[in-house]
Enzyme design. Structure first.
Site, PDB file in Angstrom:
ATOM      1  CB  SER A 143      -0.955  -0.058   1.202  1.00  0.00           C
ATOM      2  OG  SER A 143      -1.987   0.884   1.072  1.00  0.00           O
ATOM      3  CG  ASP A 297      -6.783  -2.103  -3.782  1.00  0.00           C
ATOM      4  OD1 ASP A 297      -7.115  -1.021  -3.268  1.00  0.00           O
ATOM      5  OD2 ASP A 297      -5.616  -2.537  -3.734  1.00  0.00           O
ATOM      6  CG  HIS A 327      -5.997  -1.924  -0.033  1.00  0.00           C
ATOM      7  ND1 HIS A 327      -5.050  -1.629  -0.987  1.00  0.00           N
ATOM      8  CD2 HIS A 327      -5.517  -1.424   1.137  1.00  0.00           C
ATOM      9  CE1 HIS A 327      -4.058  -0.971  -0.419  1.00  0.00           C
ATOM     10  NE2 HIS A 327      -4.308  -0.838   0.868  1.00  0.00           N
TER      11      HIS A 327
END
Length: 357
Positions: A143, A297, A327
């Site tokens: 991320s 995501d 995600h």
């Protein structure tokens, strides 16, 4: 978090950090790995050293945790578990970095912290101290940490003081650009867990400033000034995304905002914050990449576009697209939040590391 923020009781991200605190575990060594909290170049890191006697030099990974540059910690249970397994199963040294977080520390501070640790670790005397093979070191992150890993890999190319070349860059559902926050994946997954569009916009804006004007401009996707319009060629999803991800979405080009926000908070136009803005000439020199993207995501298209651009530049890329994942799915490998998809993604990632690092 939103109520506390609106009432002025606590900053939104401060109350969100309760999640981080609840997940923290102490640096505990076991029969396989020695775990310590220390500092590299005055930046806190959690260091994982395999206990088994090395047969030759070891591999190494410098890891940057996710959390939107505002949350997260190397000592969270899920990160500790992953680092411990990588260290043990790959007989690798893992340096998991606790960079300073926004909103107390805006861009470029988090980037500078992770870059400082990486540069320190890549010194030949430090690698030698830990028995690391200088030809088998990677940077990795998930991320926001994937964003930092991509940016570090790019910046190392420009640093004449760094002689060690990275073996690989590992980008797990990375955030790679802050220009267009209305990509098909942002639209398709606007309200999906664990990262709705509104939270990602908040993370991006807090990375640069706590001024709500930038957040509002980003929410309406009108934050890039016309004079920076040439940068959209690097994130033009009508050209960079495959048809199955464009679906019925029609590309209409950017809607520009005023120049003032970009002047005050120019970070979102900086490749150190938006690695997708790097030129093809720079991409060409990057190490091989492992990129994980998840269908459900908002950040899906960032990773897909970067994989495509790297490939076009001649960089070897393994792009693993998980059509059934969301995600941060790889974090879900421990009870009580244990999912089969988390184990599958982590095992695929481990197999790649064993073959390619």
């Amino acid at each position: 978090s939103e109520v506390a923020d609106l009432l002025g009781l606590m900053h939104y991200m401060e109350s969100m950090r309760v999640i981080t605190v609840l997940e923290l575990v102490a640096p505990t060594s076991d029969e396989n790995v020695t775990v310590t909290d220390t500092e590299f170049n005055n930046v806190p890191v959690r260091l994982y050293l395999p206990r088994r006697a090395p047969v030759g030099l070891r591999r190494a990974m410098v890891y940057f945790h996710g959390g939107g540059w505002c949350l997260g910690d190397a000592g969270m249970k899920s990160y500790d578990h992953m680092s411990r397994r990588i260290s043990n199963e790959l007989n690798a040294v893992v340096v998991s970095v606790n960079y300073r977080l926004a909103p107390q520390h805006h861009f470029p501070v988090p980037f500078e912290d992770v870059y400082s640790v990486t540069k320190f670790f890549l010194q030949s005397n430090v690698l030698s101290q830990y028995g690391v093979d200088p030809t088998r070191v990677c940077v990795a992150g998930d991320s926001a940490g994937g964003n930092l890993a991509a940016a570090v890999a790019q910046q190392l190319l420009e640093d004449p003081e760094v002689k060690t070349k990275l073996k690989a860059q590992i980008l797990l559902y990375p955030a790679l650009q802050a220009l267009d926050l209305n990509l098909p994946s942002y639209q398709d997954n606007a309200n999906k867990p664990l990262l709705p569009r509104s939270l990602m916009v908040r993370f991006w804006s807090e990375y640069f400033t706590s001024d709500p004007a930038l957040r509002e401009a980003m929410a309406s996707n009108r934050h890039v000034p016309a004079e920076s319009g040439h940068l959209f060629q690097f994130v033009n999803w009508s050209r960079l995304l495959p048809a199955e991800m464009r679906k019925a979405h029609v590309y209409s080009g950017p809607t520009f905002g005023g120049a003032e926000l970009a002047r005050e908070h120019a970070g979102f136009l900086d490749p150190r914050a938006s690695p997708l803005l790097a030129s093809d000439a720079r991409l060409r020199r990057l190490p091989p990449a492992y990129i994980l993207t998840c269908e459900h995501d908002v950040l899906r298209d960032d990773g897909v576009m970067y994989a495509g651009r790297l490939r076009a530049a001649g960089v070897p890329v393994t792009h693993h697209h998980a059509k059934d994942a969301f995600h941060a799915a790889m974090m879900f490998t421990l009870w009580p939040l244990e999912l089969a998809v988390g184990h599958r993604l982590f095992n695929t990632y481990m197999d790649w590391l064993k073959e390619n690092l």
